[in-house]
Design a protein around this motif. Structure first.
Motif, PDB file in Angstrom:
ATOM      1  N   TRP A  91      -5.741   6.205  -5.337  1.00  0.00           N
ATOM      2  CA  TRP A  91      -5.665   4.965  -4.569  1.00  0.00           C
ATOM      3  C   TRP A  91      -5.051   3.920  -5.495  1.00  0.00           C
ATOM      4  CZ3 TRP A  91      -7.406   4.680   0.475  1.00  0.00           C
ATOM      5  CH2 TRP A  91      -8.175   5.752   0.926  1.00  0.00           C
ATOM      6  N   SER A  92      -3.858   3.445  -5.195  1.00  0.00           N
ATOM      7  CA  SER A  92      -3.230   2.437  -6.048  1.00  0.00           C
ATOM      8  C   SER A  92      -3.588   1.021  -5.608  1.00  0.00           C
ATOM      9  CB  SER A  92      -1.713   2.596  -6.068  1.00  0.00           C
ATOM     10  OG  SER A  92      -1.175   2.460  -4.770  1.00  0.00           O
ATOM     11  N   ARG A  93      -3.978   0.879  -4.345  1.00  0.00           N
ATOM     12  CA  ARG A  93      -4.396  -0.426  -3.806  1.00  0.00           C
ATOM     13  C   ARG A  93      -5.584  -0.157  -2.899  1.00  0.00           C
ATOM     14  NH1 ARG A  93      -1.155  -3.198  -0.485  1.00  0.00           N
ATOM     15  NH2 ARG A  93      -0.271  -1.355   0.449  1.00  0.00           N
ATOM     16  N   PHE A  94      -6.642  -0.943  -3.043  1.00  0.00           N
ATOM     17  CA  PHE A  94      -7.844  -0.714  -2.244  1.00  0.00           C
ATOM     18  C   PHE A  94      -8.749  -1.941  -2.306  1.00  0.00           C
ATOM     19  CE2 PHE A  94      -8.252   0.966  -6.495  1.00  0.00           C
ATOM     20  CZ  PHE A  94      -9.480   0.502  -6.949  1.00  0.00           C
ATOM     21  N   ILE A  95      -9.768  -1.950  -1.461  1.00  0.00           N
ATOM     22  CA  ILE A  95     -10.763  -3.013  -1.446  1.00  0.00           C
ATOM     23  C   ILE A  95     -12.064  -2.431  -1.981  1.00  0.00           C
ATOM     24  CG2 ILE A  95     -12.087  -4.629  -0.013  1.00  0.00           C
ATOM     25  CD1 ILE A  95      -9.105  -5.308  -0.136  1.00  0.00           C
ATOM     26  N   ARG A  96     -12.654  -3.096  -2.958  1.00  0.00           N
ATOM     27  CA  ARG A  96     -13.957  -2.684  -3.494  1.00  0.00           C
ATOM     28  C   ARG A  96     -14.836  -3.923  -3.613  1.00  0.00           C
ATOM     29  NH1 ARG A  96     -13.557   0.908  -8.224  1.00  0.00           N
ATOM     30  NH2 ARG A  96     -13.464   2.502  -6.621  1.00  0.00           N
ATOM     31  N   ASP A  97     -16.009  -3.851  -3.000  1.00  0.00           N
ATOM     32  CA  ASP A  97     -16.957  -4.978  -3.023  1.00  0.00           C
ATOM     33  C   ASP A  97     -16.296  -6.274  -2.572  1.00  0.00           C
ATOM     34  OD1 ASP A  97     -18.965  -3.266  -3.998  1.00  0.00           O
ATOM     35  OD2 ASP A  97     -18.352  -3.626  -6.084  1.00  0.00           O
ATOM     36  N   GLY A  98     -15.435  -6.182  -1.569  1.00  0.00           N
ATOM     37  CA  GLY A  98     -14.776  -7.359  -1.013  1.00  0.00           C
ATOM     38  C   GLY A  98     -13.605  -7.876  -1.820  1.00  0.00           C
ATOM     39  N   ASN A  99     -13.239  -7.188  -2.894  1.00  0.00           N
ATOM     40  CA  ASN A  99     -12.130  -7.614  -3.741  1.00  0.00           C
ATOM     41  C   ASN A  99     -10.948  -6.658  -3.617  1.00  0.00           C
ATOM     42  OD1 ASN A  99     -13.495  -9.836  -5.122  1.00  0.00           O
ATOM     43  ND2 ASN A  99     -14.773  -8.241  -6.024  1.00  0.00           N
ATOM     44  N   TYR A 100      -9.756  -7.244  -3.592  1.00  0.00           N
ATOM     45  CA  TYR A 100      -8.527  -6.453  -3.586  1.00  0.00           C
ATOM     46  C   TYR A 100      -8.294  -5.924  -4.993  1.00  0.00           C
ATOM     47  CZ  TYR A 100      -3.518  -5.383  -3.249  1.00  0.00           C
ATOM     48  OH  TYR A 100      -2.298  -4.765  -3.281  1.00  0.00           O
ATOM     49  N   CYS A 101      -8.115  -4.624  -5.113  1.00  0.00           N
ATOM     50  CA  CYS A 101      -7.889  -3.982  -6.403  1.00  0.00           C
ATOM     51  C   CYS A 101      -6.506  -3.337  -6.418  1.00  0.00           C
ATOM     52  CB  CYS A 101      -8.957  -2.918  -6.669  1.00  0.00           C
ATOM     53  SG  CYS A 101     -10.645  -3.573  -6.657  1.00  0.00           S
ATOM     54  N   PHE A 102      -5.859  -3.393  -7.537  1.00  0.00           N
ATOM     55  CA  PHE A 102      -4.484  -2.916  -7.676  1.00  0.00           C
ATOM     56  C   PHE A 102      -4.353  -2.172  -9.000  1.00  0.00           C
ATOM     57  CE2 PHE A 102      -0.077  -3.920  -9.158  1.00  0.00           C
ATOM     58  CZ  PHE A 102       0.605  -3.192  -8.190  1.00  0.00           C
TER      59      PHE A 102
END
Length: 138
Positions: A91-102
């Motif tokens: 997963w290169s881009r995803f949402i974790r705990d309400g945060n956008y991760c890249f």
């Protein structure tokens, strides 16, 4: 993924329940389907996959997931890559705990893979092989 965008356009665009399976021997079938959930930026998402059957099990060879954006013209932005034969799921881009991760390194690798795959699909003439009357189900 210009080839996938061309196929989507011929299919009438993205919509919930979209499922396309394009058979073009001697190549593996290409499956394009709308995902039930939005992508990490809240945009419509699609899965693009080729499957290989091994001992009765379908193996992703590969699968990539993209968000469909329309700002500045239709475009696909990758966020997921999986290849069952290599044992890779990223997963290169995803949402974790309400945060956008890249994850920039994986994103760059996935963008390069998508370009190589698009070049192959163009050479294999998948957009030309797509026939809405034959390949749209549902």
């Amino acid at each position: 993924m210009k080839t996938i965008l061309a196929i989507l356009q011929k299919a009438g665009g993205w919509h919930p329940g979209l499922y396309l399976k394009i058979d073009k021997p001697p190549y593996k079938e290409l499956v394009i389907e709308a995902m039930d959930e939005s992508g990490p930026c809240g945009l419509p998402a699609i899965s693009v996959c080729r499957y290989t059957e091994v001992n009765g099990d379908l193996m992703r060879d590969p699968e990539m997931c993209f968000e469909l954006g329309l700002a500045g013209g239709a475009h696909l932005t990758v966020f997921y890559y999986r290849n069952d034969f290599l044992g890779v799921e990223q997963w290169s881009r995803f949402i974790r705990d309400g945060n956008y991760c890249f994850h920039p390194q994986w994103f760059q690798q996935q963008e390069e893979m998508a370009q190589l795959w698009d070049d192959a699909l163009t050479q294999q003439k998948f957009a030309n092989a797509f026939n809405p009357q034959k390949h749209i189900r549902g």
